[in-house]
Enzyme design. Structure first.
Site, PDB file in Angstrom:
ATOM      1  CB  SER A 182       5.663  -6.183   8.362  1.00 16.62           C
ATOM      2  OG  SER A 182       4.967  -4.973   8.322  1.00 16.62           O
ATOM      3  CG  ASP A 208       3.543  -5.375  11.036  1.00 14.09           C
ATOM      4  OD1 ASP A 208       4.571  -5.587  11.704  1.00 14.09           O
ATOM      5  OD2 ASP A 208       2.832  -6.294  10.592  1.00 14.09           O
ATOM      6  NE  ARG A 234      -2.244  -0.504   3.664  1.00 14.15           N
ATOM      7  CZ  ARG A 234      -2.691   0.150   4.736  1.00 14.15           C
ATOM      8  NH1 ARG A 234      -3.837   0.791   4.705  1.00 14.15           N
ATOM      9  NH2 ARG A 234      -1.983   0.173   5.852  1.00 14.15           N
TER      10      ARG A 234
END
Length: 900
Positions: free
Chosen positions: A586, A640, A522
């Protein structure tokens, strides 16, 4: 003339559809807890929960009490792949003094006959399971416990009603135990109707209805447990013995009962009871015909008005006579013969008229039976939510078997009333004997299966003691990761993030965030406002990462990422601005500062080459340079988990822990600088990314790893690594379930022992299926649908087992996760030196959010293992997007403060 006379016995399809609707309403009444006491159709649970699956085997005894004769059977069931069985029986009379005497005598007689049978078959020294067919209405509370509600069919034994008939039989057998050296145990109490369904179910797996139309009449069928209020639990199905003979006892059929029905009822042993049975069962058909002929004769319509003594005698015309008179070719001559024997001297017209009376009476019986059966079939179809259903009805009984036209009529009317059901009628062979043995064999099989399933799932049941051990080991590993001399060899890496503060509400500005951590990537634009109108606005775009890029070269991966950023900046119209950027990455990184992150090792299916040991921020900067279209200020590389903590910290200043329970599993928390030996300085706090997924890679939790965990680990991209994550995270739970299902199928406990092609595929069983299967709102029907999508053709019993396996795996995951988290909150409490700690954990991840029980079990485990900590769980909203922007904003704020 006869037609006019018996006009009320001829029932149109509209009337039958109305009877069908009335019976459906009665069934619902009988199943409801509050309405059952006043229901006439008692809908008795039989505690038979499973149909034969063809794997039953062994030798069984059965006794059968309820018809005109008493029978003992020996049944051998062979597991030879052909589903064959062998039945040997012996018939004993049912003397009037026994069936209308007292209870002790009746059960002694049954025991004596059984012993005689065992002696003739030379079975006395064998310990065989015994099934007891008892064809009277019983209220069962277990498979081997049933209280007689009322006698039917000419039986009237004193002192048995309202007592448990199984314990009475056991007592009678016990008396003989010592003197005859026998050892028998009654495993199941079965109604003959249930026995019929089970016998046919052995030959045809579609059979889920049993019907008896003989001396008495009854029906049973497999009902969804969730509809049976009278029994605890709503998983699976159970056979319901409808006891439909009493339908109409409350007057519901009064408009259809004729004067002859009323007269017959008044002269019976139980007036006002079993009214439906009295209209359709073989025991009463002959008597109905006699009453009609008597009235017609008195009115001068038959036999020149001459009434013989025989015609005045109750019971003189029997079912066998009615059947003989309706025979296709020899019916008329039979009729003449039978009437002559009754001293009625019939003309040819008399014979034709009498034959017609028989036809109308037996046709009405078949019609009414068809209407009630159609109601059951409709209910089954609606339970399954099918537009069209194929099913089999197992059927038995003298009237059905010996009457020349009855079966054909019944089939025809049923098919007319339920055109959307394709019904096969299967004649049961010795349903009440072999059926009782079948129920016993299924109970035997289920008990053996239960043992095997419990053994397979036992290693997943973690005691409180074991969970405490896990908590203590996690605590030790956390400490190792913080200490300079042990950090290098620690499995829990305790990586410093250089995030040294949580939001204080003064953050503001426009920030970009990138989020890479799964199969999607994203790019976000985040606008943060401070002050009274504090808010966070977000715009984002999602891009897929193809497998060939996930597992290609590092350069290809980062070029793809920059291509996605370029698309987004273009889309948002902000290509010229040099915005501060937070990069959520992450994967385990070793950080030397907030904007430097060296990849320790890929997880979650990524395998891009030339990345491990490299600084991912540098790789991103180089890819931006290569493209040479825009520039960005990369302020922070973020995990994350840290983003999750920051997002919740923006709402709740008490949030100092972040937890991810999704595809992966990880935790971060704010640690005192003085405890972090690998970073200079003792003042303030820093967020530590524990990377706890590697817990256990040194073998410290091998004692709780099962053979299935080892299979999953060996088949993974990184064998021997991230062992704790492989027991707790969404990426692996479905795979653990798949391994267990394969094992249970190999043991013959699932899917009829057939491992389908799809079950052999690694990764087929996604974790979202666990969440769906374990959802409380889901009927087993939907579980079966999910399994069918996976190419697994499951029975109702299979679905229950699959649900149980999913439950065991996900519960263990939540408990292990809870044990790890308890170690962290306890550490925080001790570090602060307080007796009671109040703290908030920011949580994200699909497993936590979507699984129906994971979050509850996790919370309960933390509470149990860290009783002095009051932990609030706060769901994070977009930790990896909003969180990355907040970290960037906090870093900018702290940087500006530093400069000033």
């Amino acid at each position: 003339q006869v037609d006019r006379y018996l006009y009320h016995m001829r029932l149109s399809d509209d009337v039958l559809l109305d009877v069908m609707a009335r019976f459906q309403a009665e069934m619902v009444k009988g199943l409801g807890k509050d309405t059952n006491p006043t229901a006439t159709v008692k809908m008795l649970p039989s505690f038979v929960r499973s149909l034969p699956d063809g794997t039953e085997k062994g030798e069984f005894l059965a006794v059968d009490l309820g018809g005109s004769q008493f029978r003992a059977h020996q049944v051998k069931v062979f597991d030879d792949g052909k589903q064959s069985s062998q039945l040997e029986s012996k018939f004993y009379p049912s003397p009037k003094e026994v069936i209308q005497g007292n209870g002790a005598e009746l059960f002694d007689y049954v025991a004596d006959c059984l012993l005689d049978f065992m002696e003739t078959k030379n079975l006395k020294h064998k310990k065989l399971p015994l099934g007891f067919t008892f064809s009277f209405p019983c209220k069962q509370t277990k498979l081997d416990k049933g209280v007689l509600l009322a006698w039917t069919k000419h039986f009237k034994v004193r002192g048995v009603q309202d007592t448990d008939v199984v314990s009475s039989l056991r007592k009678a057998l016990q008396k003989h135990k010592a003197s005859f050296d026998i050892d028998l145990d009654v495993l199941a109490l079965v109604n003959d109707t249930v026995g019929t369904m089970m016998t046919c179910g052995y030959d045809d797996p579609r059979c889920e209805v049993g019907v008896i139309i003989g001396t008495g009449t009854n029906a049973c069928y497999m009902e969804e447990m969730r509809h049976i209020d009278l029994v605890e639990g709503d998983e699976g199905r159970m056979c319901i013995n409808t006891e439909w003979g009493a339908f109409g006892d409350d007057g519901a059929l009064d408009d259809l009962r004729t004067e002859f029905d009323r007269e017959l009822d008044l002269g019976s042993l139980n007036p006002g009871k079993q009214l439906f049975e009295k209209m359709i069962s073989g025991l009463y058909l002959g008597e109905l015909v006699r009453l009609i002929l008597l009235k017609m004769t008195k009115e001068g319509l038959l036999f020149n008005g001459k009434v013989s003594t025989a015609l005045l005698t109750k019971g003189k015309i029997e079912m066998k006579h009615v059947s003989a008179m309706e025979k296709y070719k020899e019916g008329l001559s039979n009729t003449k013969e039978i009437l002559t024997e009754l001293n009625l001297f019939p003309s040819e017209e008399d014979c034709i008229a009498v034959q017609h009376v028989c036809t109308i009476v037996s046709f009405r019986s078949a019609n009414l039976c068809a209407a009630a059966l159609a109601a059951i079939l409709t209910r089954l179809r609606e339970n399954k939510k099918l537009l069209r259903m194929r099913t089999t009805v197992g059927i038995d009984g003298g009237l059905y078997k010996t009457h020349p036209q009855y079966a054909k009529r019944l089939h025809k009317v049923v098919r007319r009333l339920v055109p959307n059901c394709d019904v096969r009628f299967l004649l049961s062979l010795s349903g009440s004997g072999k059926g009782a043995a079948m129920v016993t064999a299924v109970a035997y099989r289920l008990a053996a299966q239960r043992k095997q399933i419990d053994a397979a799932l036992a290693p997943f049941l973690l005691s409180l003691e074991t969970l405490r051990e896990v908590k203590n080991k996690m605590r030790t590993e956390l400490e190792y990761g913080l200490k300079r001399e042990t950090q290098a060899s620690a499995t829990v890496k305790m990586l410093p993030t250089y995030v040294c503060g949580t939001p204080d509400g003064t953050e503001k500005g426009k920030f970009l965030a990138l989020d890479l951590g799964g199969t999607n990537f994203r790019v976000l634009l985040v606008k943060i406002r401070s002050g009274r109108r504090r808010s966070v606005q977000m715009y984002n775009k999602i891009f897929a990462i193809p497998l060939e890029i996930m597992q290609g070269t590092g350069e290809e991966l980062f070029d793809h990422i920059v291509q996605c950023i370029a698309d987004f900046l273009e889309y948002m119209g902000i290509k010229g601005a040099r915005l501060p950027l937070g990069f959520t990455f992450s994967f385990p990184c070793r950080q030397a500062s907030i904007d430097k992150g060296t990849l320790v090792g890929w997880t979650k299916g990524f395998k891009a080459t030339d990345c491990e040991g490299e600084d991912v921020v540098d790789m991103l900067r180089e890819a931006i340079r290569r493209r040479n279209e825009f520039d960005l200020d990369i302020v922070a590389v973020v995990n994350d988990t840290v983003g999750t903590m920051m997002t919740c910290g923006y709402e709740d200043p008490n949030c100092e822990i972040g937890l991810i329970a999704g595809t992966g599993s990880n935790v971060c928390y704010m640690e005192d600088m003085k405890n972090i030996e690998i970073v200079e300085g003792n003042e303030g706090k820093m967020c530590i990314n524990t990377e706890w997924g590697g817990f256990g890679d040194n073998g410290c939790i091998d004692n709780i790893r099962t053979k299935y965990d080892k299979e999953v680990d060996e088949g993974s991209l990184n064998p021997g690594k991230q062992r704790y994550e492989k027991m707790t995270s969404g990426m692996y739970l479905g795979e653990i379930v798949r391994q267990i299902l394969i094992d249970l199928t190999k043991q013959g406990l699932l899917f009829r022992g057939q491992i389908s092609e799809s079950l052999r595929k690694r990764g087929i069983f996604e974790t979202k299926f666990l969440s769906q299967i374990e959802s409380d709102r889901l009927a087993l029907l939907q579980v079966r649908r999910i399994l069918q999508q996976l190419g697994l053709d499951s029975t109702c019993e299979d679905s229950i087992i699959v649900k149980e396996v999913c439950g065991a795996v996900s519960k263990r995951a939540a408990q292990l996760c809870g044990a790890g988290l308890a170690a962290i909150v306890e550490k925080k409490r001790e570090d602060r030196g307080v007796e009671h700690l109040q703290i908030t954990v920011g949580v994200d991840g699909t497993l936590y959010k979507l699984h129906p029980h994971f979050s509850r079990v996790l919370r309960e485990t933390v509470k149990e293992l860290a009783p002095h900590c009051d932990v609030t769980f706060m769901l994070s909203e977009d930790g990896s997007g909003k969180g990355a922007a907040l970290i960037t904003a906090v870093a900018k704020r702290l940087h500006n403060v530093g400069q000033k």
